[in-house]
Design an enzyme around this catalytic site. Structure first.
Site, PDB file in Angstrom:
ATOM      1  N   GLU A   8      16.687 -16.382 -12.691  1.00 37.73           N
ATOM      2  CA  GLU A   8      16.244 -14.821 -12.745  1.00 37.73           C
ATOM      3  C   GLU A   8      15.566 -14.827 -13.987  1.00 37.73           C
ATOM      4  OE1 GLU A   8      15.598 -12.731 -10.884  1.00 37.73           O
ATOM      5  OE2 GLU A   8      15.700 -10.665 -11.934  1.00 37.73           O
TER       6      GLU A   8
ATOM      7  N   CYS B  28       0.870  -1.449   0.059  1.00 34.14           N
ATOM      8  CA  CYS B  28       0.033  -0.210  -0.016  1.00 34.14           C
ATOM      9  C   CYS B  28       0.853   1.089   0.057  1.00 34.14           C
ATOM     10  CB  CYS B  28      -0.738   0.097   1.248  1.00 34.14           C
ATOM     11  SG  CYS B  28      -1.662  -1.506   1.627  1.00 34.14           S
TER      12      CYS B  28
ATOM     13  N   ARG C 197       3.893   0.963  -6.675  1.00 30.88           N
ATOM     14  CA  ARG C 197       4.018  -0.038  -5.396  1.00 30.88           C
ATOM     15  C   ARG C 197       2.929  -1.252  -5.454  1.00 30.88           C
ATOM     16  NH1 ARG C 197       6.327   2.486  -0.643  1.00 30.88           N
ATOM     17  NH2 ARG C 197       5.006   1.720   0.588  1.00 30.88           N
TER      18      ARG C 197
ATOM     19  N   LYS D  18      11.852 -13.204 -14.336  1.00 25.84           N
ATOM     20  CA  LYS D  18      11.212 -12.071 -15.035  1.00 25.84           C
ATOM     21  C   LYS D  18      10.066 -12.358 -16.204  1.00 25.84           C
ATOM     22  CE  LYS D  18      12.535  -9.420 -13.412  1.00 25.84           C
ATOM     23  NZ  LYS D  18      13.244  -9.845 -11.977  1.00 25.84           N
TER      24      LYS D  18
ATOM     25  N   GLU E  29       6.724 -12.953 -14.251  1.00 27.95           N
ATOM     26  CA  GLU E  29       6.283 -11.997 -13.433  1.00 27.95           C
ATOM     27  C   GLU E  29       5.689 -10.930 -14.330  1.00 27.95           C
ATOM     28  OE1 GLU E  29       8.289  -9.746 -10.473  1.00 27.95           O
ATOM     29  OE2 GLU E  29      10.197  -9.969 -11.708  1.00 27.95           O
TER      30      GLU E  29
ATOM     31  N   ASN F  43      -1.102   1.050   6.273  1.00 36.15           N
ATOM     32  CA  ASN F  43      -0.457  -0.176   5.622  1.00 36.15           C
ATOM     33  C   ASN F  43      -0.097  -1.063   6.866  1.00 36.15           C
ATOM     34  OD1 ASN F  43      -0.569   1.371   3.456  1.00 36.15           O
ATOM     35  ND2 ASN F  43       1.873   1.943   3.484  1.00 36.15           N
ATOM     36  N   GLY F  44      -0.058  -2.409   6.493  1.00 35.72           N
ATOM     37  CA  GLY F  44       0.064  -3.266   7.588  1.00 35.72           C
ATOM     38  C   GLY F  44      -0.873  -4.137   7.847  1.00 35.72           C
TER      39      GLY F  44
ATOM     40  N   LYS G 188       5.728  -4.045  -5.716  1.00 32.58           N
ATOM     41  CA  LYS G 188       7.031  -3.502  -5.675  1.00 32.58           C
ATOM     42  C   LYS G 188       7.856  -4.019  -4.412  1.00 32.58           C
ATOM     43  CE  LYS G 188      11.047  -2.249  -7.244  1.00 32.58           C
ATOM     44  NZ  LYS G 188      11.643  -3.190  -8.201  1.00 32.58           N
TER      45      LYS G 188
ATOM     46  N   TRP H 207      -3.521  -2.318  -1.371  1.00 35.74           N
ATOM     47  CA  TRP H 207      -3.343  -3.524  -1.962  1.00 35.74           C
ATOM     48  C   TRP H 207      -4.018  -4.537  -0.936  1.00 35.74           C
ATOM     49  CZ3 TRP H 207       1.129  -7.587  -1.008  1.00 35.74           C
ATOM     50  CH2 TRP H 207       1.079  -8.466  -2.102  1.00 35.74           C
TER      51      TRP H 207
ATOM     52  N   HIS I 187      17.090 -35.644 -15.401  1.00 30.32           N
ATOM     53  CA  HIS I 187      16.330 -36.164 -14.397  1.00 30.32           C
ATOM     54  C   HIS I 187      15.239 -35.836 -14.316  1.00 30.32           C
ATOM     55  CE1 HIS I 187      20.389 -37.231 -13.013  1.00 30.32           C
ATOM     56  NE2 HIS I 187      20.815 -35.897 -13.246  1.00 30.32           N
TER      57      HIS I 187
END
Ligand code: AGP
Length: 608
Positions: free
Chosen positions: A481, A2, A27, A485, A488, A100-101, A603, A74, A504
């Site tokens: 990575e 948030c 964010r 990318k 997401e 927020n939280g 974010k 959020w 395997h």
């Protein structure tokens, strides 16, 4: 995560709040709202969806108030609806709060308040807090907040306004960042500097378990127990244009192309080729303890974890110290073994990731020396670690980390050389390493010159719903990575693997034309990765190779080749990741995805 914005001053608050919310959009959020306060009246305006939905309902001339708060939410408790959007008012409509939280004991408090006759309108934990404050209010908003927070368990970055004290914002923080921009006859409260820079670069950081009393001409900070806390005003090192798009279509693309300059800033003043040493002022006081480390645990999440895995390979090669990379979310709950000589290194772009915060607290609790590798100056993690090294790559706005990854790897490389020179690394080997590291920013520029090939690859395979990424050694974390990318931001399913693992099981996945990205730069396992490429081709897979400039042979083995300059194997991740960032970016654009604000993501994940 948030976003919070608040304004008390002499200008109309509404445009300032909306502009602040716009700068906090990156964010991640799913609803927005503002509360404007004037004598004897609080006006709440909010809407589910993007900020533009709220803006479409606003009549600025009808709202000249000079004080107010705003929020991008959020959703954690309750769906993203108008009712659940922040700000939340109490039943009387006299108070409004943004938060927020997570209020972890919100059910208990809700039951208590309902028994006192309070009628709730939302499903959120935040409404419980504002109703509690209203119940405790006896003419002093700060005192009511103080009493309410004593009943609360959980985390908060919050701000509350009251119609009876209209030129006042009371803010409080526990686990979710808050800073106050200091202007002339005005103060701006925000979750991060991005929302403040348009007004001032002078800020005061609110610490955990602290309450801020904010009026146009005063800022007083006290502990929850009402003990005054002296605070220095600090200069934010970022500028507004660093926060802006600067002509790029997306922040992610801007940040991909910023990497040469970002890495130059990261390395500046830290590599002394004349003396053959690395300068890391942030580690000076604990260099001896670090050098004597018997074991290193790197802990992080997501992309930062991938950078940490490169660090694991670097530390074991250059320091010969057993090193392991732990997901912070696992580390914090697995009863980790921390003994004499254990050093924990937390890697985090935002410095606010909840799991990583919890991991370092666990590590400190058990007596480890804890180091931070963080980008955001003044964030929670660097304030809680014993020492650390900032990335200095500038603000990263795009949800998908790019320059933060290369910055994290570069800092871990600096640390491995800084400590290596105090252990077994010879002056000549260290000099070779430092020269190679110094050349990386220009080599990234060269790599970015091949961006058209990355776009061509993305165009050819953007419609495929399953990709594989293969790498060996230092390039195995890069394979992970690259896959992240793509996942997401383009929502394509992708998996990164150590290349040898194909036989395997995953080899069964290969079907005709399945895109398989193989990082096949020259190095100790080059011949082995060529064999893996042959295995993939033999089963109909389409191979997209990342290769070293000058390697022509690979063109006979791969369907596409993207080249990177040659460098020492431990530094290859700084280059091989670049084409993967570009492929993911272009695939997302081609698929019409929201590149900077991908669905479901934030974010910085400041909640568990
Ligand atoms: C990576 O592109 C994502 N944004 C995400 O995995 C991120 O790396 C992770 O949440 C950790 O964030 P931090 O570096 O701010 O701690």
């Amino acid at each position: 995560m948030c976003g919070i914005i608040g304004y008390v001053g002499r200008k109309p608050a509404l445009p300032i709040l909306i502009d602040g919310l716009r700068r906090l959009e990156y964010r991640g959020y799913d609803s927005t709202g503002v509360a404007l306060v004037q004598p004897s009246e609080v006006t709440v305006l909010k809407a589910a969806g993007r900020l533009s939905v709220l803006e479409g309902t606003l009549d600025y001339d009808a709202h000249p108030q000079t004080h107010g708060i705003g929020h991008t939410r959020w959703a954690t408790h309750g769906a993203p609806t108008n009712v659940n959007a922040h700000p939340h008012a109490d039943s009387s409509g006299k108070f409004a709060i943004i938060h927020n939280g997570i209020i972890e004991n919100n059910r208990t408090l809700r039951t208590y308040l309902e028994q006192k006759g309070v009628i709730f309108t939302s499903e959120t934990d935040t409404e419980v807090l504002v109703q509690l404050i209203a119940q405790l209010y006896e003419g002093d908003l700060e005192q009511a907040v103080r009493l309410a927070l004593r009943e609360v368990s959980g985390t908060y970055g919050m701000a509350v306004v009251c119609a009876d004290e209209p030129d006042l914002i009371i803010a409080a923080r526990k686990g979710s960042p808050l800073i106050v921009g200091v202007g002339q006859g005005e103060h701006i409260l925000a979750s991060d500097a991005a929302a403040i820079l348009a007004h001032t670069t002078q800020v005061v950081y609110i610490g955990d378990n602290e309450i801020a009393r904010i009026t146009p001409d005063s800022l007083r900070i006290t502990t929850l127990d009402a003990v005054p806390v002296a605070k220095e005003t600090e200069e934010v090192e970022w500028t507004l244009d660093q926060i802006e798009l600067a002509g790029y279509e997306h922040f992610m693309l801007k940040e991909i192309y910023e990497q040469p300059e970002a890495l130059e800033n990261c390395l500046r003043g830290r590599i002394d080729l004349k003396e053959g040493v690395i300068h890391l002022g942030g580690l000076a006081d604990c260099a001896r303890e670090l050098t004597q480390a018997k074991r290193i645990i790197i802990t992080a999440c997501g992309t930062a974890w991938h950078a940490g895995l490169v660090g694991e390979y670097l530390f074991e090669e250059l320091l010969r110290v057993p090193t392991e990379t732990e997901y912070a979310s696992e580390f914090r709950y697995r009863n980790p073994i921390i003994d004499e000589g254990t050093v924990v290194i937390a890697v985090s772009q935002s410095g606010e990731t909840a799991d990583t915060q919890a991991a370092i607290r666990e590590a400190k609790q058990r007596g480890a020396l804890v180091i931070g590798v963080v980008n955001v100056v003044g964030a929670t993690i660097p304030r809680e670690t014993d020492a650390g090294v900032y990335l200095h790559v500038g603000p990263e706005i795009g949800v998908a980390s790019t320059k933060a990854f290369t910055g994290q790897v570069a800092v871990l490389a600096l640390i491995s050389c800084f400590l290596g020179r105090r252990k077994h690394l010879s002056p000549s080997a260290a000099m070779q390493f430092m020269k190679a590291l110094s050349a990386i920013p220009d080599q990234i520029r060269t790599t970015l010159g091949h961006a058209d090939t990355a776009e061509k690859v993305a165009r050819e395979y953007a419609s495929r719903e399953n990709w594989l990424y293969l790498g060996r050694g230092y390039n195995y974390p890069v394979a992970l990575e690259g896959a992240l990318k793509l996942k997401e931001i383009s929502y394509i399913h992708a998996e990164g693997l150590p290349a040898a693992e194909m036989k395997h099981g995953p080899l069964a996945l290969i079907t005709d034309g399945m895109p398989v990205v193989c990082i096949a730069t020259t190095g100790s396992q080059y011949d082995k990765i060529l064999s893996n490429i042959s295995e993939v081709r033999a089963r109909g897979g389409s191979v997209i190779a990342i290769a070293t400039e000058g390697d022509k042979d690979i063109q006979d083995l791969a369907d596409h080749v993207l080249y990177v300059p040659d460098t020492l194997e431990p530094l290859q991740p700084l280059l091989t990741v670049i084409p993967l960032q570009l492929i993911a970016y272009h695939a997302a654009v081609i698929r019409g995805c929201n590149v900077d604000k991908p669905r479901n993501l934030a974010k910085s994940v400041t909640v568990e």
